[in-house]
Enzyme design. Structure first.
Site, PDB file in Angstrom:
ATOM      1  N   GLU A   1       0.885  -1.179   0.000  1.00  0.00           N
ATOM      2  CA  GLU A   1       0.000   0.000   0.000  1.00  0.00           C
ATOM      3  C   GLU A   1       0.917   1.222   0.000  1.00  0.00           C
ATOM      4  O   GLU A   1       1.406   1.631   1.054  1.00  0.00           O
ATOM      5  CB  GLU A   1      -0.893   0.015   1.252  1.00  0.00           C
TER       6      GLU A   1
ATOM      7  N   CYS B   1      -2.596   8.960   2.288  1.00  0.00           N
ATOM      8  CA  CYS B   1      -2.220   8.456   0.958  1.00  0.00           C
ATOM      9  C   CYS B   1      -3.327   8.774  -0.046  1.00  0.00           C
ATOM     10  O   CYS B   1      -3.080   8.840  -1.250  1.00  0.00           O
ATOM     11  CB  CYS B   1      -1.927   6.967   1.002  1.00  0.00           C
TER      12      CYS B   1
END
Length: 410
Positions: A167, A201
Protein backbone atom coordinates in the site's frame (compact mmCIF):
# COMPACT_ATOMS: atom_id res chain seq x y z
CA UNK A 1 -5.50 11.36 22.56
CA UNK A 2 -2.32 9.38 22.05
CA UNK A 3 -2.86 9.54 18.26
CA UNK A 4 -3.18 13.34 18.39
CA UNK A 5 -0.20 13.65 20.71
CA UNK A 6 2.23 11.46 18.80
CA UNK A 7 1.04 11.67 15.19
CA UNK A 8 -0.38 15.20 15.30
CA UNK A 9 -3.78 14.64 13.65
CA UNK A 10 -6.83 16.35 15.11
CA UNK A 11 -8.67 14.64 17.96
CA UNK A 12 -11.81 13.69 15.97
CA UNK A 13 -9.65 12.02 13.33
CA UNK A 14 -7.83 10.09 16.07
CA UNK A 15 -11.18 8.92 17.46
CA UNK A 16 -12.26 8.01 13.91
CA UNK A 17 -9.16 5.89 13.47
CA UNK A 18 -9.80 3.90 16.63
CA UNK A 19 -13.43 3.51 15.55
CA UNK A 20 -12.20 2.12 12.22
CA UNK A 21 -10.27 -0.61 14.07
CA UNK A 22 -13.42 -1.44 16.07
CA UNK A 23 -15.46 -1.54 12.83
CA UNK A 24 -13.01 -3.77 10.99
CA UNK A 25 -12.98 -6.20 13.96
CA UNK A 26 -16.78 -6.28 13.78
CA UNK A 27 -16.59 -6.89 10.02
CA UNK A 28 -13.91 -9.59 10.43
CA UNK A 29 -15.97 -11.55 12.98
CA UNK A 30 -18.80 -11.84 10.46
CA UNK A 31 -16.37 -12.59 7.64
CA UNK A 32 -14.88 -15.48 9.66
CA UNK A 33 -18.12 -17.42 9.13
CA UNK A 34 -18.19 -16.75 5.39
CA UNK A 35 -14.71 -17.24 3.91
CA UNK A 36 -14.03 -20.37 1.93
CA UNK A 37 -13.70 -21.83 -1.51
CA UNK A 38 -16.26 -23.17 -3.95
CA UNK A 39 -17.21 -26.77 -4.68
CA UNK A 40 -16.63 -27.02 -8.41
CA UNK A 41 -18.24 -29.47 -10.85
CA UNK A 42 -15.81 -32.24 -11.82
CA UNK A 43 -15.72 -33.50 -15.40
CA UNK A 44 -14.96 -37.01 -14.05
CA UNK A 45 -17.67 -39.27 -12.60
CA UNK A 46 -17.29 -40.09 -8.92
CA UNK A 47 -14.95 -37.15 -8.26
CA UNK A 48 -15.33 -34.00 -6.16
CA UNK A 49 -13.40 -30.83 -6.95
CA UNK A 50 -13.09 -28.36 -4.08
CA UNK A 51 -11.05 -25.31 -3.17
CA UNK A 52 -9.47 -25.29 0.30
CA UNK A 53 -8.13 -22.07 1.85
CA UNK A 54 -5.57 -22.29 4.66
CA UNK A 55 -3.70 -19.64 6.68
CA UNK A 56 -0.35 -18.51 5.27
CA UNK A 57 1.11 -18.66 8.81
CA UNK A 58 2.91 -15.52 9.93
CA UNK A 59 1.93 -12.09 8.60
CA UNK A 60 4.48 -9.30 8.98
CA UNK A 61 2.82 -5.87 9.08
CA UNK A 62 4.80 -2.66 8.57
CA UNK A 63 2.70 0.49 8.93
CA UNK A 64 3.24 4.22 8.42
CA UNK A 65 2.98 7.21 10.78
CA UNK A 66 -0.13 8.73 9.19
CA UNK A 67 -2.57 5.98 10.24
CA UNK A 68 -0.83 4.45 13.26
CA UNK A 69 -3.92 2.49 14.43
CA UNK A 70 -6.33 1.84 11.54
CA UNK A 71 -3.96 0.29 8.99
CA UNK A 72 -2.74 -2.24 11.55
CA UNK A 73 -6.40 -2.85 12.36
CA UNK A 74 -7.26 -3.70 8.75
CA UNK A 75 -4.34 -6.11 8.52
CA UNK A 76 -4.44 -7.76 11.94
CA UNK A 77 -8.20 -8.32 12.11
CA UNK A 78 -8.37 -9.96 8.69
CA UNK A 79 -5.10 -11.87 9.21
CA UNK A 80 -6.35 -13.31 12.52
CA UNK A 81 -9.70 -14.56 11.26
CA UNK A 82 -7.80 -16.25 8.43
CA UNK A 83 -5.89 -18.15 11.14
CA UNK A 84 -2.58 -16.29 11.05
CA UNK A 85 -0.29 -14.83 13.69
CA UNK A 86 0.91 -11.22 13.25
CA UNK A 87 4.21 -9.43 13.79
CA UNK A 88 3.81 -5.66 13.65
CA UNK A 89 6.40 -2.97 13.14
CA UNK A 90 4.80 0.46 13.46
CA UNK A 91 6.45 3.71 12.39
CA UNK A 92 9.45 4.64 14.59
CA UNK A 93 7.83 8.04 15.25
CA UNK A 94 4.59 6.53 16.62
CA UNK A 95 5.96 3.81 18.93
CA UNK A 96 3.82 4.78 21.94
CA UNK A 97 0.66 4.19 19.90
CA UNK A 98 2.00 0.81 18.72
CA UNK A 99 2.74 -0.29 22.30
CA UNK A 100 -0.65 0.92 23.59
CA UNK A 101 -2.58 -0.85 20.81
CA UNK A 102 -0.59 -4.08 21.25
CA UNK A 103 -1.27 -4.12 25.01
CA UNK A 104 -5.02 -3.70 24.42
CA UNK A 105 -5.08 -6.51 21.84
CA UNK A 106 -3.00 -8.83 24.06
CA UNK A 107 -5.47 -8.35 26.93
CA UNK A 108 -8.47 -9.11 24.70
CA UNK A 109 -6.77 -12.22 23.29
CA UNK A 110 -5.69 -13.50 26.71
CA UNK A 111 -9.14 -12.84 28.18
CA UNK A 112 -10.40 -15.20 25.47
CA UNK A 113 -7.76 -17.89 26.13
CA UNK A 114 -5.68 -17.03 23.05
CA UNK A 115 -1.96 -16.22 23.55
CA UNK A 116 -1.28 -12.48 23.43
CA UNK A 117 1.75 -13.23 21.25
CA UNK A 118 -0.60 -14.00 18.34
CA UNK A 119 -0.30 -10.23 17.76
CA UNK A 120 3.33 -9.42 18.54
CA UNK A 121 5.10 -6.09 18.21
CA UNK A 122 8.64 -5.06 17.35
CA UNK A 123 9.77 -1.41 17.43
CA UNK A 124 12.58 0.00 15.34
CA UNK A 125 13.65 1.58 12.08
CA UNK A 126 14.61 0.47 8.59
CA UNK A 127 16.98 -2.23 9.90
CA UNK A 128 14.05 -4.08 11.48
CA UNK A 129 11.95 -3.63 8.33
CA UNK A 130 14.78 -5.07 6.22
CA UNK A 131 15.14 -8.06 8.56
CA UNK A 132 11.39 -8.73 8.26
CA UNK A 133 11.46 -8.46 4.46
CA UNK A 134 14.36 -10.90 4.19
CA UNK A 135 13.15 -13.44 6.76
CA UNK A 136 11.92 -16.70 5.19
CA UNK A 137 9.57 -17.23 8.17
CA UNK A 138 7.52 -14.18 7.15
CA UNK A 139 4.87 -15.82 4.96
CA UNK A 140 3.26 -12.53 3.96
CA UNK A 141 4.71 -9.06 4.39
CA UNK A 142 2.15 -6.26 4.32
CA UNK A 143 3.88 -2.91 3.86
CA UNK A 144 2.31 0.56 4.00
CA UNK A 145 4.58 3.50 3.22
CA UNK A 146 6.31 5.37 0.42
CA UNK A 147 6.69 4.02 -3.10
CA UNK A 148 10.47 4.34 -2.82
CA UNK A 149 10.76 2.13 0.30
CA UNK A 150 7.96 -0.15 -0.90
CA UNK A 151 9.93 -0.96 -4.04
CA UNK A 152 12.96 -1.99 -1.93
CA UNK A 153 10.74 -4.14 0.32
CA UNK A 154 9.07 -5.79 -2.69
CA UNK A 155 12.42 -6.70 -4.25
CA UNK A 156 13.74 -8.19 -0.98
CA UNK A 157 10.58 -10.27 -0.48
CA UNK A 158 10.48 -11.35 -4.13
CA UNK A 159 14.13 -12.42 -3.98
CA UNK A 160 13.13 -15.20 -1.56
CA UNK A 161 9.85 -15.83 -3.45
CA UNK A 162 7.85 -14.51 -0.51
CA UNK A 163 4.50 -12.82 -0.73
CA UNK A 164 4.03 -9.08 -0.26
CA UNK A 165 1.03 -6.77 0.02
CA UNK A 166 1.93 -3.18 -0.86
CA UNK A 167 0.00 0.00 0.00
CA UNK A 168 2.18 2.82 -1.30
CA UNK A 169 1.80 6.43 -2.49
CA UNK A 170 -1.01 8.26 -4.21
CA UNK A 171 -1.17 11.36 -6.42
CA UNK A 172 -4.91 11.61 -6.38
CA UNK A 173 -7.10 13.83 -8.55
CA UNK A 174 -10.57 15.31 -8.22
CA UNK A 175 -12.09 16.24 -11.60
CA UNK A 176 -14.92 18.78 -11.64
CA UNK A 177 -17.11 19.20 -14.73
CA UNK A 178 -19.19 22.31 -15.39
CA UNK A 179 -22.44 20.47 -14.59
CA UNK A 180 -21.20 19.53 -11.09
CA UNK A 181 -23.00 20.52 -7.89
CA UNK A 182 -20.58 23.05 -6.39
CA UNK A 183 -22.21 22.65 -2.97
CA UNK A 184 -20.68 19.16 -2.98
CA UNK A 185 -17.42 20.12 -4.68
CA UNK A 186 -16.15 22.78 -2.25
CA UNK A 187 -16.44 20.80 1.03
CA UNK A 188 -15.19 17.65 -0.75
CA UNK A 189 -12.07 19.31 -2.15
CA UNK A 190 -11.45 21.02 1.20
CA UNK A 191 -11.70 17.80 3.20
CA UNK A 192 -9.68 15.74 0.70
CA UNK A 193 -6.85 18.30 0.42
CA UNK A 194 -6.68 19.69 3.97
CA UNK A 195 -7.81 16.71 6.11
CA UNK A 196 -4.96 15.18 8.17
CA UNK A 197 -2.92 18.22 6.99
CA UNK A 198 -2.52 16.60 3.56
CA UNK A 199 -0.84 13.49 5.00
CA UNK A 200 -3.20 10.76 3.81
CA UNK A 201 -2.22 8.46 0.96
CA UNK A 202 -5.69 9.34 -0.43
CA UNK A 203 -5.24 13.13 -0.05
CA UNK A 204 -6.36 15.10 -3.13
CA UNK A 205 -3.23 16.67 -4.61
CA UNK A 206 -4.62 17.61 -8.04
CA UNK A 207 -7.91 19.42 -8.70
CA UNK A 208 -8.93 19.53 -12.37
CA UNK A 209 -11.55 22.19 -13.13
CA UNK A 210 -13.35 22.64 -16.45
CA UNK A 211 -12.37 26.05 -17.83
CA UNK A 212 -15.80 27.68 -17.54
CA UNK A 213 -15.98 27.12 -13.76
CA UNK A 214 -12.27 27.43 -12.89
CA UNK A 215 -12.26 30.98 -11.50
CA UNK A 216 -15.51 30.57 -9.55
CA UNK A 217 -14.38 27.34 -7.87
CA UNK A 218 -10.92 28.74 -7.01
CA UNK A 219 -12.51 31.83 -5.42
CA UNK A 220 -14.97 29.74 -3.37
CA UNK A 221 -12.27 27.27 -2.34
CA UNK A 222 -9.88 30.04 -1.27
CA UNK A 223 -12.69 31.48 0.86
CA UNK A 224 -13.27 28.06 2.45
CA UNK A 225 -9.52 27.64 3.10
CA UNK A 226 -9.49 30.98 4.93
CA UNK A 227 -12.10 29.64 7.36
CA UNK A 228 -10.20 26.45 8.30
CA UNK A 229 -9.69 26.47 12.07
CA UNK A 230 -6.00 25.85 12.72
CA UNK A 231 -4.90 24.95 16.22
CA UNK A 232 -4.04 22.40 18.86
CA UNK A 233 -5.09 18.91 17.71
CA UNK A 234 -6.52 18.21 21.17
CA UNK A 235 -8.94 21.13 20.88
CA UNK A 236 -12.27 19.72 19.65
CA UNK A 237 -12.82 22.89 17.59
CA UNK A 238 -9.64 22.43 15.53
CA UNK A 239 -9.94 21.18 11.93
CA UNK A 240 -6.28 21.36 10.98
CA UNK A 241 -3.18 20.47 13.00
CA UNK A 242 0.56 20.32 12.42
CA UNK A 243 2.62 18.25 10.03
CA UNK A 244 4.25 15.18 11.58
CA UNK A 245 7.92 16.23 11.48
CA UNK A 246 10.33 19.09 10.74
CA UNK A 247 11.38 17.21 7.57
CA UNK A 248 7.78 17.40 6.34
CA UNK A 249 7.83 21.19 6.79
CA UNK A 250 11.00 21.40 4.69
CA UNK A 251 9.46 19.23 1.95
CA UNK A 252 6.41 21.49 1.96
CA UNK A 253 8.51 24.64 1.51
CA UNK A 254 10.63 23.02 -1.21
CA UNK A 255 7.50 21.96 -3.13
CA UNK A 256 5.97 25.46 -2.93
CA UNK A 257 9.25 26.94 -4.23
CA UNK A 258 9.40 24.44 -7.10
CA UNK A 259 5.76 25.14 -7.98
CA UNK A 260 6.55 28.87 -8.26
CA UNK A 261 9.64 28.18 -10.37
CA UNK A 262 7.60 26.01 -12.73
CA UNK A 263 5.06 28.79 -13.32
CA UNK A 264 2.53 28.31 -10.54
CA UNK A 265 0.77 31.07 -8.59
CA UNK A 266 0.11 30.63 -4.87
CA UNK A 267 -3.54 31.64 -4.34
CA UNK A 268 -3.44 31.04 -0.60
CA UNK A 269 -1.02 29.59 1.92
CA UNK A 270 2.52 28.65 1.00
CA UNK A 271 4.19 29.66 4.26
CA UNK A 272 5.12 28.26 7.67
CA UNK A 273 2.79 29.40 10.47
CA UNK A 274 4.56 31.25 13.25
CA UNK A 275 3.57 29.14 16.26
CA UNK A 276 5.11 26.20 18.16
CA UNK A 277 4.96 22.93 16.24
CA UNK A 278 5.26 21.91 12.59
CA UNK A 279 2.45 24.11 11.30
CA UNK A 280 2.21 25.19 7.65
CA UNK A 281 -0.56 27.02 5.81
CA UNK A 282 -2.95 24.94 3.70
CA UNK A 283 -1.96 25.89 0.16
CA UNK A 284 -3.62 26.28 -3.25
CA UNK A 285 -1.47 26.66 -6.38
CA UNK A 286 -2.95 27.56 -9.80
CA UNK A 287 -1.54 28.12 -13.29
CA UNK A 288 0.65 25.03 -13.63
CA UNK A 289 0.45 22.69 -16.64
CA UNK A 290 -0.99 19.24 -15.95
CA UNK A 291 2.40 17.60 -16.54
CA UNK A 292 4.62 19.98 -14.53
CA UNK A 293 7.23 17.92 -12.65
CA UNK A 294 6.02 19.15 -9.24
CA UNK A 295 2.42 18.18 -10.09
CA UNK A 296 3.67 14.66 -10.79
CA UNK A 297 5.49 14.54 -7.44
CA UNK A 298 3.66 13.27 -4.37
CA UNK A 299 4.47 15.78 -1.62
CA UNK A 300 3.05 14.58 1.70
CA UNK A 301 1.75 18.03 2.66
CA UNK A 302 -1.39 20.18 2.21
CA UNK A 303 -0.65 21.54 -1.29
CA UNK A 304 -3.43 21.42 -3.88
CA UNK A 305 -2.53 22.02 -7.54
CA UNK A 306 -5.55 23.43 -9.40
CA UNK A 307 -5.42 22.67 -13.13
CA UNK A 308 -7.66 23.68 -16.06
CA UNK A 309 -9.09 21.29 -18.64
CA UNK A 310 -11.38 21.49 -21.68
CA UNK A 311 -12.61 17.99 -22.58
CA UNK A 312 -13.46 14.74 -20.80
CA UNK A 313 -11.05 12.64 -22.84
CA UNK A 314 -7.99 14.75 -22.06
CA UNK A 315 -8.72 15.03 -18.33
CA UNK A 316 -9.29 11.27 -17.95
CA UNK A 317 -5.88 10.77 -19.59
CA UNK A 318 -4.32 13.38 -17.25
CA UNK A 319 -5.81 11.61 -14.23
CA UNK A 320 -4.02 8.44 -15.36
CA UNK A 321 -0.67 9.95 -16.44
CA UNK A 322 0.91 9.95 -12.95
CA UNK A 323 2.88 6.93 -11.71
CA UNK A 324 0.54 6.16 -8.82
CA UNK A 325 -2.99 4.79 -9.12
CA UNK A 326 -4.66 4.96 -5.72
CA UNK A 327 -7.74 7.19 -5.59
CA UNK A 328 -9.67 9.38 -8.03
CA UNK A 329 -12.93 11.25 -8.12
CA UNK A 330 -15.20 13.08 -10.57
CA UNK A 331 -18.03 15.50 -9.91
CA UNK A 332 -20.72 15.46 -12.59
CA UNK A 333 -24.43 14.74 -13.15
CA UNK A 334 -23.88 13.18 -16.61
CA UNK A 335 -24.78 9.47 -16.39
CA UNK A 336 -22.87 8.51 -19.54
CA UNK A 337 -19.75 10.24 -18.26
CA UNK A 338 -20.03 8.50 -14.88
CA UNK A 339 -20.02 5.06 -16.51
CA UNK A 340 -17.20 6.00 -18.91
CA UNK A 341 -15.22 7.06 -15.81
CA UNK A 342 -15.84 3.68 -14.16
CA UNK A 343 -15.12 1.76 -17.38
CA UNK A 344 -12.00 0.55 -19.21
CA UNK A 345 -11.14 3.97 -20.62
CA UNK A 346 -11.84 5.81 -17.37
CA UNK A 347 -9.78 6.02 -14.17
CA UNK A 348 -6.98 3.48 -13.76
CA UNK A 349 -7.04 3.75 -9.95
CA UNK A 350 -8.00 1.20 -7.31
CA UNK A 351 -10.53 3.66 -5.86
CA UNK A 352 -12.79 5.37 -8.41
CA UNK A 353 -15.37 7.74 -6.92
CA UNK A 354 -18.26 9.87 -8.18
CA UNK A 355 -19.50 12.99 -6.36
CA UNK A 356 -17.51 12.23 -3.20
CA UNK A 357 -13.88 13.05 -2.31
CA UNK A 358 -10.79 10.87 -2.88
CA UNK A 359 -10.31 10.17 0.85
CA UNK A 360 -12.46 8.58 3.55
CA UNK A 361 -12.89 5.03 2.25
CA UNK A 362 -15.29 2.60 3.92
CA UNK A 363 -13.96 -0.67 5.36
CA UNK A 364 -16.40 -2.88 3.40
CA UNK A 365 -14.62 -2.35 0.08
CA UNK A 366 -11.13 -3.47 -0.89
CA UNK A 367 -8.67 -0.63 -0.23
CA UNK A 368 -5.61 -0.19 -2.44
CA UNK A 369 -4.31 0.99 -5.77
CA UNK A 370 -2.56 0.13 -9.01
CA UNK A 371 0.82 0.90 -10.64
CA UNK A 372 3.31 2.52 -8.23
CA UNK A 373 0.70 2.32 -5.44
CA UNK A 374 1.68 -1.36 -5.33
CA UNK A 375 -1.38 -3.37 -6.35
CA UNK A 376 -2.22 -4.59 -2.82
CA UNK A 377 -5.71 -4.70 -1.33
CA UNK A 378 -6.65 -4.53 2.35
CA UNK A 379 -9.79 -4.45 4.50
CA UNK A 380 -13.04 -5.47 2.78
CA UNK A 381 -14.39 -7.38 -0.23
CA UNK A 382 -12.16 -10.41 -0.97
CA UNK A 383 -8.92 -8.89 0.40
CA UNK A 384 -8.87 -11.81 2.87
CA UNK A 385 -7.56 -14.02 0.04
CA UNK A 386 -4.16 -12.32 0.26
CA UNK A 387 -3.80 -13.59 3.84
CA UNK A 388 -4.44 -17.23 2.89
CA UNK A 389 -3.09 -19.88 0.53
CA UNK A 390 -5.34 -21.76 -1.84
CA UNK A 391 -5.30 -25.48 -2.63
CA UNK A 392 -7.34 -27.06 -5.41
CA UNK A 393 -8.34 -30.51 -4.14
CA UNK A 394 -9.64 -33.42 -6.20
CA UNK A 395 -11.18 -36.34 -4.30
CA UNK A 396 -11.91 -39.63 -6.04
CA UNK A 397 -14.70 -41.44 -4.23
CA UNK A 398 -15.26 -44.04 -7.00
CA UNK A 399 -13.44 -47.33 -7.75
CA UNK A 400 -12.31 -46.09 -11.20
CA UNK A 401 -9.44 -43.89 -12.29
CA UNK A 402 -10.61 -41.73 -15.20
CA UNK A 403 -7.99 -39.16 -16.24
CA UNK A 404 -8.74 -35.52 -17.01
CA UNK A 405 -9.12 -34.42 -20.65
CA UNK A 406 -10.12 -37.99 -21.51
CA UNK A 407 -6.51 -39.24 -21.61
CA UNK A 408 -6.08 -43.01 -21.90
CA UNK A 409 -2.94 -44.38 -20.19
CA UNK A 410 -3.17 -48.14 -20.24
Amino acid sequence: KDVSLEMGKIFVEGVGEVQEYVDVCDYAVGLSRMIGGPILPSERPGHALIEQWNPVGLVGIITAFNFPVAVYGWNSAIAMICGNACLWKGAPTTSLISVAVTKIIAKVLEDNRVPGAVCSLVCGGADIGTAMARDERMDLLSFTGSTKVGKQVALMVQERFGRSLLELGGNNAIIVFEDADLNLVIPSALFAAVGTAGQRCTTARRLFLQESIHDEVVAKLAKAYAQVRIGDPWDSDTLYGPLHTKEAVKMFLDAVEQAKQQGGSVVCGGKVINRPGNYVEPTIVTGLPHNAPIVHTETFAPILYVLKFKEEEEVFAWNNEVKQGLSSSIFTKDLGRIFRWLGPKGSDCGIVNVNIPTSGAEIGGAFGGEKHTGGGRESGSDSWKLYMRRSTCTINYSKNLPLAQGIKFQ
